[in-house]
Write a protein that holds these residues in place. Structure first.
Motif, PDB file in Angstrom:
ATOM      1  N   LEU A  95      30.763  43.046  39.922  1.00 27.45           N
ATOM      2  CA  LEU A  95      31.003  42.177  38.692  1.00 27.45           C
ATOM      3  C   LEU A  95      31.098  43.198  37.515  1.00 27.45           C
ATOM      4  O   LEU A  95      31.905  43.006  36.604  1.00 27.45           O
ATOM      5  CB  LEU A  95      29.830  41.085  38.605  1.00 27.45           C
ATOM      6  N   GLN A  96      30.380  44.160  37.331  1.00 30.43           N
ATOM      7  CA  GLN A  96      30.279  45.111  36.438  1.00 30.43           C
ATOM      8  C   GLN A  96      31.751  45.718  36.252  1.00 30.43           C
ATOM      9  O   GLN A  96      32.182  46.266  35.430  1.00 30.43           O
ATOM     10  CB  GLN A  96      29.008  45.929  36.634  1.00 30.43           C
ATOM     11  N   LYS A  97      32.121  46.131  37.656  1.00 32.38           N
ATOM     12  CA  LYS A  97      33.430  47.074  37.673  1.00 32.38           C
ATOM     13  C   LYS A  97      34.534  46.338  37.102  1.00 32.38           C
ATOM     14  O   LYS A  97      35.435  46.834  36.388  1.00 32.38           O
ATOM     15  CB  LYS A  97      33.789  47.513  39.089  1.00 32.38           C
ATOM     16  N   MET A  98      34.640  45.033  37.341  1.00 30.82           N
ATOM     17  CA  MET A  98      35.562  44.146  36.856  1.00 30.82           C
ATOM     18  C   MET A  98      35.324  43.325  35.621  1.00 30.82           C
ATOM     19  O   MET A  98      36.213  42.912  35.007  1.00 30.82           O
ATOM     20  CB  MET A  98      35.889  43.023  37.964  1.00 30.82           C
ATOM     21  N   ASN A  99      34.329  43.789  35.080  1.00 31.01           N
ATOM     22  CA  ASN A  99      33.828  43.202  33.627  1.00 31.01           C
ATOM     23  C   ASN A  99      33.830  41.763  33.689  1.00 31.01           C
ATOM     24  O   ASN A  99      34.356  41.121  32.766  1.00 31.01           O
ATOM     25  CB  ASN A  99      34.652  43.898  32.589  1.00 31.01           C
ATOM     26  N   LEU A 100      33.184  41.199  34.918  1.00 28.37           N
ATOM     27  CA  LEU A 100      33.309  39.799  34.660  1.00 28.37           C
ATOM     28  C   LEU A 100      31.986  39.188  34.389  1.00 28.37           C
ATOM     29  O   LEU A 100      30.706  39.745  34.710  1.00 28.37           O
ATOM     30  CB  LEU A 100      33.308  39.286  36.524  1.00 28.37           C
ATOM     31  N   LYS A 101      31.700  38.208  33.686  1.00 29.89           N
ATOM     32  CA  LYS A 101      30.590  37.586  33.204  1.00 29.89           C
ATOM     33  C   LYS A 101      30.070  36.435  34.298  1.00 29.89           C
ATOM     34  O   LYS A 101      31.034  35.875  34.727  1.00 29.89           O
ATOM     35  CB  LYS A 101      30.558  36.747  31.735  1.00 29.89           C
ATOM     36  N   GLU A 146      37.968  36.938  45.410  1.00 27.12           N
ATOM     37  CA  GLU A 146      37.082  37.280  46.510  1.00 27.12           C
ATOM     38  C   GLU A 146      35.683  37.109  46.099  1.00 27.12           C
ATOM     39  O   GLU A 146      34.689  36.656  46.793  1.00 27.12           O
ATOM     40  CB  GLU A 146      37.408  38.616  47.040  1.00 27.12           C
ATOM     41  N   ILE A 147      35.280  37.717  44.914  1.00 25.46           N
ATOM     42  CA  ILE A 147      33.920  37.843  44.528  1.00 25.46           C
ATOM     43  C   ILE A 147      33.375  36.558  44.188  1.00 25.46           C
ATOM     44  O   ILE A 147      32.285  35.722  44.310  1.00 25.46           O
ATOM     45  CB  ILE A 147      33.660  38.671  43.509  1.00 25.46           C
ATOM     46  N   LEU A 182      31.887  32.763  36.503  1.00 25.74           N
ATOM     47  CA  LEU A 182      32.151  32.258  37.747  1.00 25.74           C
ATOM     48  C   LEU A 182      32.219  31.148  37.899  1.00 25.74           C
ATOM     49  O   LEU A 182      32.323  30.292  39.159  1.00 25.74           O
ATOM     50  CB  LEU A 182      31.283  33.087  38.486  1.00 25.74           C
ATOM     51  N   PHE A 183      31.253  30.224  37.234  1.00 24.67           N
ATOM     52  CA  PHE A 183      31.030  28.845  37.452  1.00 24.67           C
ATOM     53  C   PHE A 183      32.238  28.045  37.319  1.00 24.67           C
ATOM     54  O   PHE A 183      32.036  26.653  37.544  1.00 24.67           O
ATOM     55  CB  PHE A 183      29.962  28.233  36.545  1.00 24.67           C
ATOM     56  N   PRO A 214      30.883  29.693  47.710  1.00 20.59           N
ATOM     57  CA  PRO A 214      31.727  29.516  48.750  1.00 20.59           C
ATOM     58  C   PRO A 214      32.439  28.080  48.967  1.00 20.59           C
ATOM     59  O   PRO A 214      31.814  27.284  48.836  1.00 20.59           O
ATOM     60  CB  PRO A 214      30.762  29.473  50.273  1.00 20.59           C
ATOM     61  N   ASN A 215      33.735  28.331  49.228  1.00 16.18           N
ATOM     62  CA  ASN A 215      34.402  26.997  49.223  1.00 16.18           C
ATOM     63  C   ASN A 215      34.328  26.170  48.011  1.00 16.18           C
ATOM     64  O   ASN A 215      34.470  24.882  48.083  1.00 16.18           O
ATOM     65  CB  ASN A 215      33.832  26.096  50.501  1.00 16.18           C
ATOM     66  N   GLY A 216      34.185  26.926  46.797  1.00 15.59           N
ATOM     67  CA  GLY A 216      34.188  26.104  45.491  1.00 15.59           C
ATOM     68  C   GLY A 216      32.808  25.443  45.413  1.00 15.59           C
ATOM     69  O   GLY A 216      32.842  24.493  44.585  1.00 15.59           O
TER      70      GLY A 216
END
Length: 557
Positions: free
Chosen positions: A412-418, A508-509, A422-423, A515-517
């Motif tokens: 998550l850090q490498k992709m700069n994702l909060k 993917e992350i 993700l929700f 899983p499965n939304g």
């Protein structure tokens, strides 16, 4: 025994467990996750329109009145029956000192319970099985600090009488479904089901787990629970006792003749007077009048009981004054059915509407801890409880959590994702991130605003000349805005193709964590986290969860 349990059993100085696993704890309001209904979010927010459907809101201050109400209404003889039944249910099981102490304290008038319930899912089923019980244990600890002169016992109610075998005969492990197929077409309540076919499940799980120390612990746990006990109810009792016995958890099986005997007068009001159907139906009407965003979780039957005998668990229905057991040849007159209820109370099994009432009749209970769906149907039941003259418990939405491993956190850090992003649903999540990382501006909002300003001048011109042109101006504005929307979508689609590697990694992350939304806790089995955390897993949850905070937890370790 852990210091906190000693303190819990011996006095008010309750402290949190100390665990060695490093952990960051964050949280998110339930209504910002997108995974909880409007009804539940409005309950958590204490919206006025929801207040008629519960007795007291789950905060510490309200438990004082709840204790008083339950103490005044709960008969002492019920405590003796409960203690005696539990002693029989636990025969052959090795109990922790904490559970033994709690069993004895249930006989005391100053002892109350906090309850959660769950089906007998194979190997606990989804991860939230642990979350329910951890929330329940922690609430008893908070109550002990706030009201130390009373005792509080965490209860797990086993749904041994459920007959939906296909809902419980599997669990997921690393994206694969591990399923129990006895192959004998068994029917009826699942609690008495024997272990036929579980050897194959054990072999499948063993192959998947690997050979680490924690994997061996899981293998031993499954084997002892399911291959060394005679039925599913006993296997589940063993499993829950092994996982939470140290914390004083008491496990109740409602499929008990002595406990059922206390239900008879209330079951008669449901079966012969239709009280349950009438009261819950009226409540459903009130909920529906609040708007379509408040869905109905369950609907009452005219009779909310099953007939339970051997491999039969079938609905009771009334036709022309005769009571029939659906899909069988069994039938009773009213007089015969009344005699049957007194002689064999164990043969009358409450459905999802009546089971909460049964629980509150036999337990000195203050609070029910459940998931969103459970709390939603409990909110339909208050008027029925009033009609039966049984105190309605406080309802607490259990803790929910997203657990993020160190490896996932690094991604998550490498992709700069909060984490909050993700929700989002997959398309919204990807679109938002593509806009952020793209080297060109894909957001046409400034152009749309400029367009609106230009058309404002055209509207003014039309007003001054010929108002019949207003429609034509409006149509042209809509057309040009739609054109900009289409251009924006095409550009976004092109950027997705160009940044397909990033899109793939982000998808993917997100799928790893949802899983499965779906929420992680509704899919993963605890065994996956146990392989990462080992014996620290449950102490970690107990340290992280604050049940009365009513927020979604994000746990990073």
């Amino acid at each position: 025994m852990d210091k906190r349990i000693n303190d819990f059993l011996g006095g008010p100085n309750v402290e949190l467990f100390y665990i060695y696993t490093p952990m960051d704890i964050d949280c998110l309001p339930f209504d910002q996750t997108g995974y909880f209904s409007d009804f539940i979010c409005d309950y958590v927010a204490q919206k006025e329109e929801v207040k008629p459907f519960y007795n007291r809101y789950p905060n510490l201050a309200n438990f004082e009145a709840q204790i008083k109400e339950k103490a005044e209404s709960f008969p002492e003889k019920n405590r003796e029956i409960l203690y005696s039944s539990l002693q029989k249910q636990y025969e052959g099981f090795q109990l922790s000192e904490a559970t033994q102490t709690h069993l004895k304290k249930l006989k005391e008038p100053i002892t109350f319970t906090v309850v959660t319930g769950h089906q007998l899912n194979l190997f606990t089923g989804p991860l939230y099985f642990l979350y329910k019980i951890a929330s329940t244990v922690n609430l008893t600890l908070e109550l002990k600090k706030a009201y130390p002169k009373y005792n509080y016992v965490p209860i797990y109610w086993m749904a041994t009488e459920d007959h939906d075998f296909e809902e419980i005969n599997y669990f997921n492990f690393k994206g694969k479904k591990i399923q129990w197929n006895p192959g004998d077409g068994r029917t009826g309540a699942v609690g008495p089901f024997d272990s036929t076919g579980l050897e194959d499940v054990f072999e499948t799980l063993s192959d998947q787990l690997g050979n680490s120390k924690d994997a061996q612990t899981l293998k031993d746990l499954f084997k002892k629970a399911y291959l060394e006990h005679s039925n599913l109810a006993k296997a589940t009792r063993y499993l829950a006792n092994e996982l939470f016995g140290e914390y004083g958890l008491v496990i109740v099986d409602g499929d008990d003749v002595n406990l059922k005997s206390q239900l008879v007068p209330y079951a008669q009001k449901d079966i012969f007077e239709g009280l349950g159907h009438e009261e819950v139906s009226n409540t459903i009407t009130q909920i529906q009048q609040l708007g379509s965003n408040y869905g109905i979780q369950v609907n009452p039957r005219e009779i909310n009981y099953f007939y339970l005998k051997n491999d039969i668990r079938a609905r009771l229905v009334q036709q022309d004054g005769v009571f029939h057991v659906l899909d069988t040849d069994l039938k009773f007159t009213e007089e015969e059915l009344r005699k049957e209820m007194v002689a064999h109370p164990e043969r009358f099994s409450p459905n999802v509407i009546a089971r909460p009432l049964y629980q509150e009749i036999i337990l000195p209970n203050l609070c029910y801890v459940g998931g969103g769906g459970e709390i939603a149907y409990w909110l339909q039941l208050r008027s029925m409880f009033d009609g039966m003259q049984v105190p309605f418990p406080i309802l607490l939405l259990r803790n929910s959590a997203l657990v993020i491993t160190q490896k996932q956190s690094e991604k998550l850090q490498k992709m700069n994702l909060k984490v909050a992003d993700l929700f989002l649903k997959r398309s919204s999540f990807i679109n938002k991130k593509i806009r952020e990382i793209s080297n060109i501006d894909i957001d046409f909002s400034p152009q749309k605003k400029l367009l609106e300003e230009q058309f404002q001048g055209l509207y003014e011109l039309a007003e001054q000349t010929d108002k019949s042109f207003l429609g034509a101006v409006k149509a042209q504005e809509v057309k040009q805005k739609k054109g900009l929307d289409n251009l924006e979508k095409r550009l976004l689609k092109a950027q997705k193709r160009k940044l397909k590697d990033q899109v793939s990694r982000m998808s993917e992350i997100q799928n790893e964590l949802f899983p499965n939304g779906s929420l992680q806790e509704r899919t993963l089995n605890f065994s996956e986290l146990y392989l990462e955390l080992g014996e620290d897993l449950i102490p970690m949850l107990l340290k992280a969860f604050k049940p009365l905070d009513l927020k979604f937890s994000i746990l990073k370790f």
